[in-house]
Write an enzyme that holds these catalytic residues in place. Structure first.
Site, PDB file in Angstrom:
ATOM      1  N   GLY A 133       0.954  -0.979   0.007  1.00  9.72           N
ATOM      2  CA  GLY A 133      -0.084   0.088  -0.111  1.00  9.72           C
ATOM      3  C   GLY A 133       0.881   1.144  -0.099  1.00  9.72           C
ATOM      4  N   THR A 134       0.167   2.294  -0.657  1.00  9.39           N
ATOM      5  CA  THR A 134       1.267   3.584  -0.816  1.00  9.39           C
ATOM      6  C   THR A 134       0.599   4.652  -0.097  1.00  9.39           C
ATOM      7  OG1 THR A 134      -0.051   4.043  -2.860  1.00  9.39           O
ATOM      8  CG2 THR A 134       2.128   2.712  -2.904  1.00  9.39           C
ATOM      9  N   HIS A 144     -13.215   4.367  -4.307  1.00  8.52           N
ATOM     10  CA  HIS A 144     -12.379   4.321  -3.127  1.00  8.52           C
ATOM     11  C   HIS A 144     -13.535   4.078  -2.076  1.00  8.52           C
ATOM     12  CE1 HIS A 144      -8.729   6.028  -1.017  1.00  8.52           C
ATOM     13  NE2 HIS A 144      -9.408   5.355  -0.371  1.00  8.52           N
ATOM     14  N   ASP A 177      -0.742  -0.697  -4.463  1.00  6.68           N
ATOM     15  CA  ASP A 177      -2.046  -0.124  -4.371  1.00  6.68           C
ATOM     16  C   ASP A 177      -1.973   1.352  -3.971  1.00  6.68           C
ATOM     17  OD1 ASP A 177      -5.221  -0.731  -3.539  1.00  6.68           O
ATOM     18  OD2 ASP A 177      -4.445   0.722  -2.085  1.00  6.68           O
ATOM     19  N   SER A 206     -14.112  -0.429  -3.046  1.00  7.56           N
ATOM     20  CA  SER A 206     -13.458  -0.470  -1.629  1.00  7.56           C
ATOM     21  C   SER A 206     -14.273  -0.024  -0.386  1.00  7.56           C
ATOM     22  CB  SER A 206     -12.154   0.349  -2.050  1.00  7.56           C
ATOM     23  OG  SER A 206     -11.498   0.597  -0.729  1.00  7.56           O
TER      24      SER A 206
END
Length: 316
Positions: free
Chosen positions: A30-31, A122, A55, A172
């Site tokens: 994840g970023t 998102h 991600d 998500s």
């Protein structure tokens, strides 16, 4: 009874997606960083450690820094674009169908890629459209957008798949009922659902539904995000870790992949990045212990209720 630790290929697990000839590496990076300046180096360190699944999100405001790391790595010639699985996400202020493609194109430009492997909505909550990512009224309340439904936004994502630059699409921060509603109406079914999940929030019911429909569950906060109560200090996890000679983090991550869940971990510390990649298969008994002996149930992030991401601090 002790178990010898041994090299195996759990870290190389890939899950086939239900549309597009695409496979998602189960082990993902994840970023979302508090300090955005660490992004490029952390992504490079993750690539060096073996991560191939990244991600991203427009909301994280660092896609351009991720793009720099990816571009430099690809130019180095050791890794090809097709070796990578890159996910990014449509933010809440861009749910109106006419805003979806421009948002997608902007993410591609920042990431310096020609296509995205998976594009996620998102959160299911539409915010007031515009450039302000966190629109609020005078009282500080989020301004939602009642002028668009989730299925309308989904149809715009389906069109991105039709056009070929988006390999797969998903959701998500979604609850099971909202997911069921989309699956019932979608022409192109969600390929991926990203939700908070860890041994204290196993989401078995959601996982069962997703398996029935060929949807991959992608867990964020798979280690509990360092919140209290701390997943990594759980007696069941720590006891298994001692037995199998792995860290509690490696136990929790192996548990995810072995039950068919992909995961995302985030770190800017090279040793942690390597640790999170270096997982090995747990014995069947350990999997049963985590399922049957851990009874704590807690959600650390309230985003599913509001559309506003944020971990909820709790006192012990």
């Amino acid at each position: 009874m002790s178990y010898e630790s041994f090299y195996d290929d759990l870290r190389d697990t890939r899950f086939a997606l239900n549309h597009g000839a695409v496979e998602m590496p189960a082990v993902g990076f994840g970023t979302l960083f508090r300090d955005l300046s660490v992004t490029t180096q952390a992504v490079k360190d993750a690539l060096d450690a073996g991560f191939r699944h990244f991600d991203c999100a427009e909301r994280y405001r660092n896609e351009d820094s991720v793009g720099v790391a990816i571009k430099e790595t690809l130019e180095g010639g050791k890794i090809r674009r097709e070796d990578l699985f890159i996910t990014t996400k449509l933010w809440n202020t861009n749910h109106r169908p006419e805003r979806v493609q421009p948002a997608f194109e902007a993410s591609c430009r920042r990431l310096q890629v020609d296509y995205i492997d998976c594009y996620l909505i998102h959160t299911p909550f539409a915010f007031q459209p515009g450039d302000n990512q966190d629109p609020r009224d005078e009282q500080g309340n989020v301004i939602y957008d009642s002028g668009v439904t989730l299925i309308e936004t989904w149809r715009a994502l389906e069109r991105l798949v039709d056009e070929g630059r988006c390999r797969s699409i998903g959701l998500s921060d979604v609850t099971l009922p909202a997911l069921q509603a989309i699956v019932a109406e979608a022409r192109i079914k969600p390929a991926v659902v990203q939700v908070e999940s860890h041994p204290y929030l196993p989401e078995w019911e959601l996982l069962e539904f997703c398996k029935q429909h060929g949807i991959i569950v992608l867990a964020f906060a798979p280690l509990g995000h360092g919140m209290e109560p701390n997943v990594l200090e759980d007696e069941v996890i720590t006891w298994i870790a001692r037995r199998v000679q792995k860290t509690p983090a490696q136990v929790a991550l192996a548990w995810a992949v072995q039950r068919g869940v992909a995961f995302l971990t985030t770190s800017a510390t090279p040793s942690h990045i390597r640790e999170n990649f270096d997982i090995s298969t747990l014995p069947h008994r350990a999997m049963l212990e985590i399922k049957e002996e851990i009874t704590t149930r807690i959600r650390f992030n309230s985003v599913v209720e509001t559309g506003v991401p944020g971990f909820i601090p709790r006192k012990k």
